[in-house]
Design a protein around this motif. Structure first.
Motif, PDB file in Angstrom:
ATOM      1  N   GLY A 166       0.738  -1.156  -0.034  1.00 33.86           N
ATOM      2  CA  GLY A 166       0.371  -0.165   0.149  1.00 33.86           C
ATOM      3  C   GLY A 166       0.338   0.900  -0.256  1.00 33.86           C
ATOM      4  N   ASP A 167       2.020   0.725   1.003  1.00 35.32           N
ATOM      5  CA  ASP A 167       2.774   2.160   0.434  1.00 35.32           C
ATOM      6  C   ASP A 167       3.157   2.759  -1.165  1.00 35.32           C
ATOM      7  OD1 ASP A 167       4.637   0.305   0.527  1.00 35.32           O
ATOM      8  OD2 ASP A 167       5.862   1.173   2.367  1.00 35.32           O
ATOM      9  N   PRO A 193       1.186  10.638  -2.802  1.00 35.07           N
ATOM     10  CA  PRO A 193       0.315  11.900  -3.956  1.00 35.07           C
ATOM     11  C   PRO A 193       1.371  11.926  -4.983  1.00 35.07           C
ATOM     12  CG  PRO A 193       0.146  12.551  -1.367  1.00 35.07           C
ATOM     13  CD  PRO A 193       1.577  11.103  -1.753  1.00 35.07           C
ATOM     14  N   LYS A 194       2.626  11.179  -5.693  1.00 37.84           N
ATOM     15  CA  LYS A 194       3.127  11.732  -6.995  1.00 37.84           C
ATOM     16  C   LYS A 194       3.295  10.878  -8.186  1.00 37.84           C
ATOM     17  CE  LYS A 194       6.938  14.164  -4.596  1.00 37.84           C
ATOM     18  NZ  LYS A 194       8.456  14.011  -4.247  1.00 37.84           N
ATOM     19  N   GLU A 222     -14.030  -0.828  -2.394  1.00 41.44           N
ATOM     20  CA  GLU A 222     -13.547   0.117  -1.448  1.00 41.44           C
ATOM     21  C   GLU A 222     -12.155   0.113  -1.319  1.00 41.44           C
ATOM     22  OE1 GLU A 222     -15.484   2.655   0.633  1.00 41.44           O
ATOM     23  OE2 GLU A 222     -16.574   2.386  -1.116  1.00 41.44           O
ATOM     24  N   THR A 223     -11.308  -1.085  -1.464  1.00 35.00           N
ATOM     25  CA  THR A 223      -9.623  -0.655  -1.627  1.00 35.00           C
ATOM     26  C   THR A 223      -9.866  -0.107  -2.768  1.00 35.00           C
ATOM     27  OG1 THR A 223     -10.295  -2.922  -0.020  1.00 35.00           O
ATOM     28  CG2 THR A 223      -7.663  -2.156  -1.581  1.00 35.00           C
ATOM     29  N   ARG A 233      -5.562   7.691  -3.132  1.00 31.50           N
ATOM     30  CA  ARG A 233      -4.168   8.419  -2.342  1.00 31.50           C
ATOM     31  C   ARG A 233      -2.860   8.459  -4.271  1.00 31.50           C
ATOM     32  NH1 ARG A 233      -4.681   4.092   1.048  1.00 31.50           N
ATOM     33  NH2 ARG A 233      -2.605   2.502  -0.319  1.00 31.50           N
ATOM     34  N   ALA A 234      -3.406   8.243  -5.117  1.00 32.89           N
ATOM     35  CA  ALA A 234      -2.739   8.429  -6.061  1.00 32.89           C
ATOM     36  C   ALA A 234      -2.789  10.267  -6.425  1.00 32.89           C
ATOM     37  CB  ALA A 234      -2.730   7.617  -6.858  1.00 32.89           C
ATOM     38  N   ARG A 235      -2.078  10.506  -7.974  1.00 38.35           N
ATOM     39  CA  ARG A 235      -1.952  11.283  -8.141  1.00 38.35           C
ATOM     40  C   ARG A 235      -2.926  11.598  -8.828  1.00 38.35           C
ATOM     41  NH1 ARG A 235       1.777  16.150  -9.529  1.00 38.35           N
ATOM     42  NH2 ARG A 235       1.058  16.939 -11.428  1.00 38.35           N
TER      43      ARG A 235
END
Length: 455
Positions: A374-375, A379-380, A399-400, A407-409
């Motif tokens: 997940g990490d 945001p980039k 939902e996942t 979280r993604a750009r």
């Protein structure tokens, strides 16, 4: 059919086969026809090719359609015979003649022999047609099955290898294989010509001409198509990389440099006639790829990864993950300098992609990705998902997917199926498409356009 109608129909058939032919190029072809002898069929072919064919990859489809719309004059039609037994003297004579022609390698004589063979044995059985031209349809398979040119190989090799100073066996086998393939192509061309004469070239053209390589659907590509597409990926990547580098050098300006602009305006009485801008910040996105590696879409994932890693220098970082009903990171197989085709083979053999069933389970794959990796999404990051969204009626885990995309750009989903097939059967295209924008990506042209936009 008059020459003008034939010309217009031919250009329409080329466009329907995905060959780009503009109105101006059609007019150029007309002007070229004025300068040649229209009775010379090869000059006619060359005039059309010079004016409407832009790429070598389009030539095969052009030739196929040209043969339909401008067939050779062959004289009176032959009458199909009953399929002979292999001990038939006439068949033995024909096979001996074919063997001699293959030894000589005379294409004109082979083409003429193919025309005779189709006329004799190429028509299948069936009810009489409404046009009164005989019964059944024409088939290349039927004529080739009777003559069985591939069974002549042993005799052909014996004829050349027993001669003093004869050819090497591998060279000879390759030479005769190519000649047999040419003969089979001549048979197919003559069958198409006869079908066009009886049914009209428009009807035959729809199925006869294969689309250009860049328009071939990944999911319908033959083995030969896949090999040709693979050879096209590296040149395509080089062209895209050059285009992207040019855009970054000459792209939009950076933010306004207010202080320099005001200082420069002092020479014009405080009126800022010229604005000054800061240098633009080069931006290279990070890329995370999640690809369905199941058999149904493996060729699509293969070429997307090929192109992505061929353009790796256009991204700050690339991480790739593959899944079926389990998921594993495959970035390690694509180290800089590694052969991507070999990397794909190693990935298939060593990556942990199967958990229980070995069938695509998108819901579980997304859950495993969030738990383990997940990490990787920041945001980039641009998140790219590759697959047909067919999860075998399993849980979708929307939902996942929503959390990962949030979280993604940017987040994108490429689906190799035609949009008309989305939501059929076990497809969850609309459900996933409501969370991650889904794009149809069926061929190399659409893939290149998307990767260019992404980079």
């Amino acid at each position: 059919m008059g020459l003008l109608d034939r010309h217009l129909g031919f250009l329409t058939a080329l466009r329907e086969a995905s060959l780009p032919v503009s109105l101006a190029e059609g007019l150029d072809a007309v002007h070229a026809l004025v300068a040649i002898d229209l009775a010379d069929r090869e000059s006619l072919r060359a005039a059309y090719a010079a004016t409407v064919v832009k790429r070598q990859a389009h030539r095969a489809a052009f030739d196929t359609l040209f043969d339909l719309w401008f067939p050779p004059v062959t004289g009176s039609p032959e009458t199909a015979r009953e399929r002979p037994a292999y001990d038939d003297p006439e068949l033995r004579r024909l096979r001996d003649e074919l063997s001699r022609l293959l030894l000589e390698g005379d294409d004109a004589a082979l083409r003429d022999f193919a025309r005779k063979a189709v006329g004799a044995y190429g028509r299948g059985s069936g009810a009489p047609g409404g046009n009164g031209r005989g019964s059944g349809q024409w088939f290349s398979y039927q004529a080739l099955r009777v003559l069985s040119p591939e069974t002549l190989m042993a005799g052909l090799l014996a004829a050349v290898l027993t001669e003093r100073g004869g050819l090497d066996e591998k060279v000879a086998r390759r030479t005769f294989t190519r000649r047999i393939e040419r003969f089979e192509r001549f048979v197919a061309e003559d069958v198409r010509r006869r079908l066009a004469e009886e049914n009209g070239p428009e009807k035959v053209a729809r199925s006869a001409a294969r689309p250009p390589l860049e328009k071939v659907d990944f999911l319908r590509a033959t083995r030969a198509d896949l090999a040709a597409i693979r050879r096209e990926v590296q040149p395509l990547a080089r062209r895209l990389a050059a285009r992207l580098a040019h855009r970054r050098r000459h792209g939009r300006r950076g933010r306004l440099d207010f202080r320099r602009t005001v200082r420069a305006s002092l020479s014009t009485g405080g009126v800022p006639l010229t604005t000054h801008h800061r240098p633009p910040r080069p931006h290279k996105p990070e890329l995370v790829v999640l690809c369905d590696a199941s058999d149904s879409v493996s060729s699509f994932a293969h070429f997307t990864l090929l192109l992505t890693y061929a353009l790796r220098e256009q991204f700050a970082r690339v991480r790739a993950f593959a899944f079926i009903d389990d998921l594993d990171e495959i970035t390690r197989f694509f180290a800089p300098g590694a052969d991507v085709v070999e990397a794909m083979t190693t990935m298939t053999r060593e990556a942990r992609l199967v958990w229980v069933s070995g069938h695509s389970d998108y819901g579980r794959a997304f859950g495993v990705f969030e738990d383990r990796y997940g990490d990787a999404i920041t945001p980039k990051t641009s998140l790219l998902i590759l697959g047909d969204a067919r999860s075998n009626y399993g849980a979708l885990n929307l939902e996942t997917v929503r959390r990962l995309a949030g979280r993604a750009r940017h987040a994108y989903w490429l689906n190799p199926e035609p949009a008309a097939d989305w939501d059929s059967g076990d497809s969850a295209a609309s459900a996933y498409g409501a969370v991650v924008p889904m794009h149809e990506c069926r061929n190399l042209t659409q893939l290149a356009e998307f990767v260019e936009m992404l980079a």
